[in-house]
Design a protein around this motif. Sequence first.
Motif, mmCIF file in Angstrom:
data_model
loop_
_atom_site.group_PDB
_atom_site.id
_atom_site.type_symbol
_atom_site.label_atom_id
_atom_site.label_comp_id
_atom_site.label_asym_id
_atom_site.label_seq_id
_atom_site.Cartn_x
_atom_site.Cartn_y
_atom_site.Cartn_z
ATOM 1 N N MET A 35 0.824 -1.220 0.000
ATOM 2 C CA MET A 35 0.000 0.000 0.000
ATOM 3 C C MET A 35 0.853 1.263 0.000
ATOM 4 O O MET A 35 0.378 2.323 -0.377
ATOM 5 C CB MET A 35 -0.902 0.034 1.247
ATOM 6 C CG MET A 35 -2.035 -0.926 1.230
ATOM 7 S SD MET A 35 -2.991 -0.660 2.742
ATOM 8 C CE MET A 35 -3.372 -2.335 3.165
ATOM 9 N N ARG A 36 2.092 1.141 0.449
ATOM 10 C CA ARG A 36 2.974 2.298 0.556
ATOM 11 C C ARG A 36 3.367 2.782 -0.834
ATOM 12 O O ARG A 36 3.453 1.999 -1.771
ATOM 13 C CB ARG A 36 4.213 1.883 1.371
ATOM 14 C CG ARG A 36 5.077 3.019 1.823
ATOM 15 C CD ARG A 36 6.232 2.594 2.744
ATOM 16 N NE ARG A 36 6.836 1.324 2.402
ATOM 17 C CZ ARG A 36 6.731 0.214 3.133
ATOM 18 N NH1 ARG A 36 6.050 0.204 4.250
ATOM 19 N NH2 ARG A 36 7.315 -0.905 2.741
ATOM 20 N N THR A 37 3.638 4.042 -0.940
ATOM 21 C CA THR A 37 4.088 4.620 -2.198
ATOM 22 C C THR A 37 5.253 3.819 -2.764
ATOM 23 O O THR A 37 6.060 3.273 -2.011
ATOM 24 C CB THR A 37 4.507 6.095 -2.006
ATOM 25 O OG1 THR A 37 4.913 6.623 -3.248
ATOM 26 C CG2 THR A 37 5.656 6.242 -1.024
ATOM 27 N N SER A 38 5.348 3.757 -4.075
ATOM 28 C CA SER A 38 6.417 2.982 -4.689
ATOM 29 C C SER A 38 7.713 3.771 -4.813
ATOM 30 O O SER A 38 8.721 3.244 -5.267
ATOM 31 C CB SER A 38 5.976 2.485 -6.073
ATOM 32 O OG SER A 38 5.678 3.591 -6.904
ATOM 33 N N ARG A 39 7.667 5.027 -4.397
ATOM 34 C CA ARG A 39 8.860 5.866 -4.461
ATOM 35 C C ARG A 39 9.951 5.294 -3.560
ATOM 36 O O ARG A 39 9.681 4.778 -2.479
ATOM 37 C CB ARG A 39 8.504 7.276 -3.986
ATOM 38 C CG ARG A 39 9.524 8.315 -4.366
ATOM 39 C CD ARG A 39 9.037 9.731 -4.095
ATOM 40 N NE ARG A 39 7.628 9.905 -4.417
ATOM 41 C CZ ARG A 39 6.746 10.497 -3.614
ATOM 42 N NH1 ARG A 39 7.125 10.985 -2.453
ATOM 43 N NH2 ARG A 39 5.494 10.630 -3.965
ATOM 44 N N GLU A 40 11.179 5.361 -4.005
ATOM 45 C CA GLU A 40 12.339 4.884 -3.240
ATOM 46 C C GLU A 40 12.423 5.628 -1.905
ATOM 47 O O GLU A 40 12.254 6.844 -1.844
ATOM 48 C CB GLU A 40 13.622 5.128 -4.053
ATOM 49 C CG GLU A 40 14.863 4.551 -3.450
ATOM 50 C CD GLU A 40 15.046 3.081 -3.760
ATOM 51 O OE1 GLU A 40 15.809 2.433 -3.042
ATOM 52 O OE2 GLU A 40 14.422 2.586 -4.719
ATOM 53 N N ILE A 41 12.705 4.892 -0.841
ATOM 54 C CA ILE A 41 12.847 5.474 0.499
ATOM 55 C C ILE A 41 14.334 5.486 0.837
ATOM 56 O O ILE A 41 15.021 4.473 0.661
ATOM 57 C CB ILE A 41 12.057 4.665 1.542
ATOM 58 C CG1 ILE A 41 10.574 4.654 1.185
ATOM 59 C CG2 ILE A 41 12.277 5.230 2.942
ATOM 60 C CD1 ILE A 41 9.743 3.700 2.016
ATOM 61 N N GLU A 46 12.702 3.371 10.103
ATOM 62 C CA GLU A 46 11.595 4.086 10.754
ATOM 63 C C GLU A 46 10.282 3.850 10.006
ATOM 64 O O GLU A 46 9.241 3.611 10.614
ATOM 65 C CB GLU A 46 11.902 5.585 10.818
ATOM 66 C CG GLU A 46 10.753 6.420 11.327
ATOM 67 C CD GLU A 46 10.916 7.900 10.994
ATOM 68 O OE1 GLU A 46 9.885 8.600 11.034
ATOM 69 O OE2 GLU A 46 12.040 8.340 10.690
ATOM 70 N N VAL A 47 10.322 3.914 8.693
ATOM 71 C CA VAL A 47 9.126 3.696 7.877
ATOM 72 C C VAL A 47 8.610 2.272 8.068
ATOM 73 O O VAL A 47 7.406 2.055 8.249
ATOM 74 C CB VAL A 47 9.411 3.997 6.389
ATOM 75 C CG1 VAL A 47 8.260 3.539 5.504
ATOM 76 C CG2 VAL A 47 9.687 5.486 6.187
ATOM 77 N N LEU A 48 9.504 1.298 8.047
ATOM 78 C CA LEU A 48 9.099 -0.097 8.244
ATOM 79 C C LEU A 48 8.530 -0.315 9.641
ATOM 80 O O LEU A 48 7.529 -1.019 9.813
ATOM 81 C CB LEU A 48 10.279 -1.035 7.986
ATOM 82 C CG LEU A 48 10.776 -1.088 6.549
ATOM 83 C CD1 LEU A 48 12.010 -1.977 6.443
ATOM 84 C CD2 LEU A 48 9.681 -1.551 5.600
ATOM 85 N N HIS A 49 9.151 0.290 10.653
ATOM 86 C CA HIS A 49 8.659 0.177 12.032
ATOM 87 C C HIS A 49 7.230 0.721 12.136
ATOM 88 O O HIS A 49 6.357 0.075 12.718
ATOM 89 C CB HIS A 49 9.606 0.922 12.986
ATOM 90 C CG HIS A 49 9.274 0.747 14.420
ATOM 91 N ND1 HIS A 49 9.639 -0.371 15.130
ATOM 92 C CD2 HIS A 49 8.590 1.538 15.279
ATOM 93 C CE1 HIS A 49 9.200 -0.259 16.369
ATOM 94 N NE2 HIS A 49 8.572 0.892 16.492
#
Length: 186
Positions: free
Chosen positions: A42-48, A55-58
């Motif tokens: 569901m998360r944006t496909s833009r590179e993180i 932090e995003v995965l947490h």
Amino acid sequence: MHGRIIFLNGTSSSGKSSIARELLHVLEEPYFHMPVDAFHRMRTSREIDAERLPEVLHRTWRGYHRAVAGMAAAGNNVVVDHVLSEDWRLADCLGLFDPREVVLVGVRCSLEETERRERERGDRPAGLAAARQHARVHAHGVYDVECDTTATSAADCARAIAAFLPRRPSPTAFERLRATAEVSGR
């Protein structure tokens, strides 16, 4: 009425999603399959950026846990496929889920077979199950029921889990794990 959570825990490529799909066919009551992979998709496909990724995965995992807890609190039965490869994930779930309504299922698979499945899938980083998860995912050591998909089909595992449900133990594995966590002060 609180919904039941069938909590499938195992490494990536151990067969959790396949078992979950089969469970939806064999269970008498309606269940929702809520795979964590769906939340990641569901998360944006833009590179993180690499420094922001943990932090995003947490936050994604924490949100996923709360979505599962919300579905169950609303009276929905849920099948979850999860990877308890980090201690905080189990601790978070122990604090959120009604432990009497969780059936904790250990999904095991040989390291050789998970590595073969990873290569065959081609959608996972090489060594994900082996290097990062295999030694840690079952470290808590307590389950209500276990299955091994190395040589047992997902359909047979699902039937075994469904047959187990009417004779669930008390206390459940989640109740025992929560009691242990409370005693140790986690």
